[in-house]
Design an enzyme around this catalytic site. Structure first.
Site, mmCIF file in Angstrom:
data_model
loop_
_atom_site.group_PDB
_atom_site.id
_atom_site.type_symbol
_atom_site.label_atom_id
_atom_site.label_comp_id
_atom_site.label_asym_id
_atom_site.label_seq_id
_atom_site.Cartn_x
_atom_site.Cartn_y
_atom_site.Cartn_z
ATOM 1 N N LYS A 137 0.961 -1.155 0.016
ATOM 2 C CA LYS A 137 0.127 0.019 -0.180
ATOM 3 C C LYS A 137 0.986 1.386 -0.214
ATOM 4 O O LYS A 137 1.656 1.439 0.933
ATOM 5 C CB LYS A 137 -0.755 0.029 1.573
ATOM 6 C CG LYS A 137 -1.503 0.913 1.341
ATOM 7 C CD LYS A 137 -2.943 0.755 2.417
ATOM 8 C CE LYS A 137 -3.497 1.449 2.322
ATOM 9 N NZ LYS A 137 -4.249 1.528 3.882
ATOM 10 N N SER A 154 -9.354 1.550 2.924
ATOM 11 C CA SER A 154 -9.140 2.433 1.968
ATOM 12 C C SER A 154 -7.749 1.201 1.137
ATOM 13 O O SER A 154 -6.923 1.789 0.137
ATOM 14 C CB SER A 154 -8.294 3.325 2.524
ATOM 15 O OG SER A 154 -7.395 3.307 3.600
ATOM 16 N N SER A 170 -9.527 -0.487 6.715
ATOM 17 C CA SER A 170 -9.379 -0.454 6.128
ATOM 18 C C SER A 170 -8.603 -1.574 4.616
ATOM 19 O O SER A 170 -8.637 -1.961 3.548
ATOM 20 C CB SER A 170 -7.872 -0.029 5.315
ATOM 21 O OG SER A 170 -9.104 2.272 5.124
HETATM 22 N N1 GLN Z 1 -13.130 4.282 5.791
HETATM 23 C C1 GLN Z 1 -12.426 4.703 7.370
HETATM 24 C C2 GLN Z 1 -12.308 5.998 7.226
HETATM 25 O O1 GLN Z 1 -12.276 6.562 6.260
HETATM 26 C C3 GLN Z 1 -11.382 3.611 7.533
HETATM 27 C C4 GLN Z 1 -10.152 3.466 7.144
HETATM 28 C C5 GLN Z 1 -8.325 3.809 6.977
HETATM 29 O O2 GLN Z 1 -8.964 2.283 7.385
HETATM 30 N N2 GLN Z 1 -7.568 3.981 6.781
HETATM 31 O O3 GLN Z 1 -11.326 6.624 8.143
#
Ligand code: GLN
Length: 476
Positions: free
Chosen positions: A76, A151, A175
């Protein structure tokens, strides 16, 4: 059993690793074939070939190979890689090249993994669909008009399309699990403190964890095994021995107690709950004891999570000021430069969160928002701990809906709601895994299993037994 021999016996990659160089060429072709999915921000063909040649030399000279030898890894793009651009999918870091490797990267390189490139993500990991990326959305592997989840969407799709064997993601509020569910792969968020965050570009430091993603359980276990452990450069890591996850995953599941959180099934898409219930039937069939439990505080997890995550991000992202990090230096007063760079280089969602995070921390409002959210966080932690007195793991769907169409969810709030099943886990610092639960209307559904602190082994055990029963790796 020694790890190396277990790996040789049970975790064999699908393709022959006898010629890693050949494998890298095949990977590059595969990435090219799947270009439309937009899973990668940067492909490092040169670096991957260099590593493959090194492994080839080790093979010919009979040197001992690392346990990840010949496996292709996607990383990532918020995990620092020395000499390889790391953008967080933001214009802010479009040209940023770290001068050091994150601890997890050092560890996988030592075990002879081949890093093929950096994957697309929501900007600074803020999102649930990989739609907020500066480089455009990643597409769902099963339906290119739909979101990949996020994400860590790029990492999930890189695995699902068969370009890579394993991938690293990060999980602040879901994510890793969310895109794993949306692309029918396995994704594990480790216990907070199990894996070093050194070199992970922070979103919300008290919630972030790096974790493994793969098509099957044993590769997930293997990658976790390599990256887990104490790191002196991250004082939140624990000095606890790292179990032999791969061997543990092969263990028995008879008698494991699974508590199904009933609130996790309220107000969700019926096409999802039906599949998840039938996955739970399978767990029962293979010997788990499945019972319903209640977690009344779960509904407060989402607001508490967003307050805490935004508060922490507003502070973490202060370093992107064009002087220390980010943007291009311009002439003029530093305040002007700072405003210009932050205005131009942060996307809308990131700005929204910095504003809201600054607000909930500000004098006069802190007690009503941030402090209250921290109290709710403690309650959620306690509620989980009570449930773990009677159950080994807890279960919910990973996502409340099927992957949506790109651009379909218009308001930020609608997107935040999609994290309803996953954020409580991060607030409590628990480990959780998403495993494939089948398809509804030809779209993947994920089952989430939540473990007690440092009990990744039980999650992997169930995942492996369930994988053997259902053969989910052959579903596509
Ligand atoms: N969707 C969640 C957020 O936007 C989690 C994102 C993540 O785990 N990086 O904060």
């Amino acid at each position: 059993m020694e790890l190396n021999s277990i790996v040789e016996q049970v975790v064999k990659p699908e393709e022959d690793i006898s010629d890693p160089v050949e494998k890298v060429y095949r990977t590059i072709e595969k990435i090219e074939e799947n270009r439309e999915l937009n899973a990668f921000v940067t492909v490092d063909a040169e670096g991957a070939l260099r590593k493959a040649e090194e492994i080839r030399r080790k093979i010919t000279s009979g040197k001992r190979l690392g346990v990840l030898a010949g496996l292709i890894v996607a990383v990532k793009d918020n995990i620092s890689t020395r000499g390889l651009r790391t953008t967080c999918s933001s214009k802010m870091l479009e040209n940023y090249v770290p001068v050091y490797d994150a601890t997890v990267i050092e560890k996988i390189r030592t075990q002879d993994a081949i890093v093929i490139g950096k994957t697309n993500m929501d900007e600074f990991a803020m999102g649930s669909s990989t739609e907020t990326s500066f480089f455009g959305p990643t597409r769902n592997f099963f339906d290119h008009s739909r979101v990949a989840g996020g994400s860590s969407g790029g990492s999930a799709v890189a695995v699902a399309c068969g370009a890579v064997d394993i991938a690293l993601g990060s999980d602040t509020g879901g994510s890793i699990r969310n895109p794993a569910a949306f692309n029918s792969i396995v994704g594990l968020k480790p216990t907070y403190g199990r894996v070093s965050r050194y070199g992970l570009i922070a979103y919300a430091s008290s919630l972030d964890q790096i974790g493994p993603m793969a098509k099957n359980t044993l590769l997930t276990a293997l990658l976790l095994q390599v990256i887990a452990g104490r790191d002196l450069r991250d004082s939140t890591t624990f000095n606890k021995p790292v179990p032999n996850y791969v061997e543990e995953a092969l263990g028995k599941v008879e008698g494991i107690r699974v508590g199904v959180i009933k609130e996790g099934f309220e107000n969700i898409d019926e096409r999802v709950s039906r599949k998840v219930y039938s996955a739970l039937d399978t767990l029962q069939k293979i010997g788990c004891i499945v019972e319903e439990v209640s977690m009344p505080f779960m509904k407060y997890a989402l607001p508490a999570y967003y307050i805490i995550a935004m508060a922490e991000c507003s502070s973490n992202l202060a370093r992107f000021d064009g002087i220390r990090y980010g943007g291009k230096p311009v002439k003029g007063k530093w305040e002007e430069q700072l405003i210009k760079i932050r205005t131009e280089c942060f996307g809308e969602e990131v700005k929204r969160r910095i504003f809201l995070g600054t607000f909930v921390l500000s004098a006069g409002y802190k007690e009503d928002f941030y402090i209250k959210a921290c109290r709710v966080r403690r309650k959620i932690y306690e509620e989980f701990k009570v449930l773990f007195k009677n159950y080994n793991v807890l279960a919910t769907p990973t996502m409340p809906v099927l992957p949506w169409k790109i651009g379909e969810l218009l308001s930020p709030l609608e997107v935040y709601m999609m994290d309803i099943e996953t954020v409580a886990v991060n607030l409590a610092g628990l480990p959780a895994i998403s495993i494939p639960a089948g398809f509804s209307d030809s779209l993947p559904v994920g089952l989430q299993l939540i473990g007690d602190h440092f009990d990744e082994t039980t999650l992997l055990k169930i995942s492996y037994a369930y994988e053997k029963e259902t053969g989910f790796t052959k579903w596509f």
